[in-house]
Design a protein around this motif. Structure first.
Motif, PDB file in Angstrom:
ATOM      1  N   GLU A  67      39.589  24.148  30.133  1.00  0.00           N
ATOM      2  CA  GLU A  67      39.423  25.317  30.998  1.00  0.00           C
ATOM      3  C   GLU A  67      40.772  25.810  31.530  1.00  0.00           C
ATOM      4  N   ALA A  68      41.714  24.861  31.683  1.00  0.00           N
ATOM      5  CA  ALA A  68      43.032  25.214  32.212  1.00  0.00           C
ATOM      6  C   ALA A  68      43.964  25.807  31.154  1.00  0.00           C
ATOM      7  N   GLY A  69      43.501  25.840  29.917  1.00  0.00           N
ATOM      8  CA  GLY A  69      44.294  26.485  28.872  1.00  0.00           C
ATOM      9  C   GLY A  69      44.819  25.585  27.786  1.00  0.00           C
ATOM     10  N   LEU A  70      44.421  24.316  27.784  1.00  0.00           N
ATOM     11  CA  LEU A  70      44.890  23.399  26.732  1.00  0.00           C
ATOM     12  C   LEU A  70      44.028  23.588  25.484  1.00  0.00           C
ATOM     13  N   VAL A  71      44.244  24.725  24.833  1.00  0.00           N
ATOM     14  CA  VAL A  71      43.516  25.103  23.619  1.00  0.00           C
ATOM     15  C   VAL A  71      44.519  25.646  22.605  1.00  0.00           C
ATOM     16  N   GLY A  72      44.100  25.721  21.351  1.00  0.00           N
ATOM     17  CA  GLY A  72      44.986  26.238  20.317  1.00  0.00           C
ATOM     18  C   GLY A  72      44.217  26.616  19.077  1.00  0.00           C
ATOM     19  N   VAL A  73      44.943  27.119  18.092  1.00  0.00           N
ATOM     20  CA  VAL A  73      44.303  27.551  16.854  1.00  0.00           C
ATOM     21  C   VAL A  73      45.248  27.324  15.680  1.00  0.00           C
ATOM     22  N   ILE A  74      44.641  26.954  14.554  1.00  0.00           N
ATOM     23  CA  ILE A  74      45.348  26.850  13.279  1.00  0.00           C
ATOM     24  C   ILE A  74      44.786  27.915  12.349  1.00  0.00           C
ATOM     25  N   ASN A  75      45.658  28.738  11.785  1.00  0.00           N
ATOM     26  CA  ASN A  75      45.274  29.821  10.865  1.00  0.00           C
ATOM     27  C   ASN A  75      44.312  30.827  11.507  1.00  0.00           C
ATOM     28  N   PRO A  76      44.741  31.485  12.583  1.00  0.00           N
ATOM     29  CA  PRO A  76      43.881  32.505  13.200  1.00  0.00           C
ATOM     30  C   PRO A  76      43.760  33.734  12.306  1.00  0.00           C
ATOM     31  N   ASN A  77      42.775  34.588  12.605  1.00  0.00           N
ATOM     32  CA  ASN A  77      42.666  35.857  11.891  1.00  0.00           C
ATOM     33  C   ASN A  77      42.717  37.011  12.899  1.00  0.00           C
ATOM     34  N   ALA A  78      42.672  38.224  12.394  1.00  0.00           N
ATOM     35  CA  ALA A  78      42.878  39.390  13.253  1.00  0.00           C
ATOM     36  C   ALA A  78      41.760  39.589  14.272  1.00  0.00           C
ATOM     37  N   SER A  79      40.545  39.229  13.914  1.00  0.00           N
ATOM     38  CA  SER A  79      39.409  39.482  14.816  1.00  0.00           C
ATOM     39  C   SER A  79      39.164  38.341  15.797  1.00  0.00           C
ATOM     40  N   GLN A  80      39.631  37.142  15.466  1.00  0.00           N
ATOM     41  CA  GLN A  80      39.460  35.983  16.338  1.00  0.00           C
ATOM     42  C   GLN A  80      40.852  35.481  16.739  1.00  0.00           C
ATOM     43  N   THR A  81      41.231  35.802  17.964  1.00  0.00           N
ATOM     44  CA  THR A  81      42.580  35.487  18.414  1.00  0.00           C
ATOM     45  C   THR A  81      42.561  34.376  19.465  1.00  0.00           C
ATOM     46  N   LEU A  82      43.703  33.762  19.668  1.00  0.00           N
ATOM     47  CA  LEU A  82      43.799  32.698  20.656  1.00  0.00           C
ATOM     48  C   LEU A  82      43.582  33.236  22.071  1.00  0.00           C
ATOM     49  N   SER A  83      44.038  34.428  22.342  1.00  0.00           N
ATOM     50  CA  SER A  83      43.858  34.977  23.683  1.00  0.00           C
ATOM     51  C   SER A  83      42.381  35.133  24.019  1.00  0.00           C
ATOM     52  N   LEU A  84      41.578  35.542  23.038  1.00  0.00           N
ATOM     53  CA  LEU A  84      40.142  35.653  23.264  1.00  0.00           C
ATOM     54  C   LEU A  84      39.508  34.285  23.466  1.00  0.00           C
ATOM     55  N   PHE A  85      39.932  33.323  22.660  1.00  0.00           N
ATOM     56  CA  PHE A  85      39.396  31.968  22.769  1.00  0.00           C
ATOM     57  C   PHE A  85      39.779  31.352  24.114  1.00  0.00           C
ATOM     58  N   LYS A  86      41.008  31.553  24.550  1.00  0.00           N
ATOM     59  CA  LYS A  86      41.476  31.003  25.818  1.00  0.00           C
ATOM     60  C   LYS A  86      40.736  31.640  26.991  1.00  0.00           C
ATOM     61  N   ALA A  87      40.498  32.944  26.896  1.00  0.00           N
ATOM     62  CA  ALA A  87      39.767  33.624  27.967  1.00  0.00           C
ATOM     63  C   ALA A  87      38.340  33.099  28.080  1.00  0.00           C
ATOM     64  N   ALA A  88      37.713  32.831  26.932  1.00  0.00           N
ATOM     65  CA  ALA A  88      36.355  32.289  26.953  1.00  0.00           C
ATOM     66  C   ALA A  88      36.356  30.865  27.506  1.00  0.00           C
ATOM     67  N   ALA A  89      37.395  30.082  27.177  1.00  0.00           N
ATOM     68  CA  ALA A  89      37.485  28.706  27.662  1.00  0.00           C
ATOM     69  C   ALA A  89      37.630  28.666  29.180  1.00  0.00           C
ATOM     70  N   ALA A  90      38.324  29.626  29.742  1.00  0.00           N
ATOM     71  CA  ALA A  90      38.544  29.653  31.184  1.00  0.00           C
ATOM     72  C   ALA A  90      37.239  29.868  31.961  1.00  0.00           C
ATOM     73  N   LYS A  91      36.224  30.371  31.280  1.00  0.00           N
ATOM     74  CA  LYS A  91      34.937  30.640  31.936  1.00  0.00           C
ATOM     75  C   LYS A  91      33.938  29.483  31.789  1.00  0.00           C
ATOM     76  N   VAL A  92      34.338  28.443  31.033  1.00  0.00           N
ATOM     77  CA  VAL A  92      33.450  27.303  30.823  1.00  0.00           C
ATOM     78  C   VAL A  92      33.386  26.471  32.100  1.00  0.00           C
TER      79      VAL A  92
END
Length: 228
Positions: free
Chosen positions: A137-162
């Motif tokens: 939730e604090a931001g310790l997330v990451g991605v390997i081989n992201p694509n244009a529609s699924q970005t780390l910023s979107l994933f991190k924002a969703a994680a912050a709401k968990v």
């Protein structure tokens, strides 16, 4: 009896033979042969990701591109961290029984002596998080081989709401736990030619040769004078 110059000249080959022959103008060179080519297969490409280094709740780097067949090695720092595979639309919880999980790495100082290494099997995005409570939730997330529609910023924002992180209940899987792998760069071997330095053995040998030759000629002249 006076020895003629012709006789003296004919004695030169004998002197040369006595002192080894050769010309001082010719500086011998020596070549060291290059090391034989290695028959070992080239090492697999490895990228390193640190987890929680300098007490920061981040994967560093948190976004990487990795080719199929390459490896990603996770190195863990204090106090306790893990790496868990997640789905893009469900951050902070394991993707399922088929996802990878490193298990918890607890470290008192510096980096843990062991690491967790995964092999990249395709180029689909791989979402990761730390299973330690509160870290995802604090931001310790990451991605390997992201694509244009699924970005780390979107994933991190969703994680912050968990509301809370779900740590896997299964044993570590999907990777290799072992000593941290050091990156080795092999320097190509080369053939080296060396010319003798001033005062080297080869120059000394040449000087000795000609000194001996000169002594022989002078001696011959002296004998010729005595016998005259």
């Amino acid at each position: 009896m006076i020895l003629s110059p012709t006789v003296l000249l004919l004695s030169l080959p004998l002197a040369l033979a006595q002192y080894g022959g050769g010309s001082p103008a010719a500086s011998p060179t020596t070549s060291s042969t290059s090391a034989p080519a290695s028959t070992t297969a080239p090492s697999v490409s490895i990228q390193t990701v640190t987890v929680g280094e300098n007490n920061q709740l981040v994967f560093n780097p948190d976004t990487i591109t990795a080719a199929v067949g390459s490896e990603v090695e996770f190195i863990f720092f204090p106090p306790s961290h893990s790496v868990v595979q997640a789905a893009f639309d469900a951050p902070c919880q394991p993707i399922g029984n088929n996802g990878f999980y490193s298990g918890a790495f607890t470290t008192s100082s510096g980096s843990n002596a062991n690491s967790f290494t995964i092999t990249i099997n395709d180029t689909n995005p791989i979402w990761i998080f730390c299973g330690f409570p509160g870290h995802c939730e604090a931001g310790l997330v990451g991605v390997i081989n992201p694509n244009a529609s699924q970005t780390l910023s979107l994933f991190k924002a969703a994680a912050a709401k968990v509301s809370s992180t779900t740590d896997p209940t299964f044993a570590p899987q999907g990777g290799v736990i072992g000593p941290v792998q050091a990156a080795v760069s092999a320097s190509p071997s080369s053939s080296v030619s060396a010319t003798p330095k001033p005062g080297s053995a080869s120059e000394i040998k040449g000087s000795t040769l000609w000194a001996g030759l000169l002594a022989t000629v002078v001696t011959a002249w002296g004998i010729a004078e005595l016998m005259a």
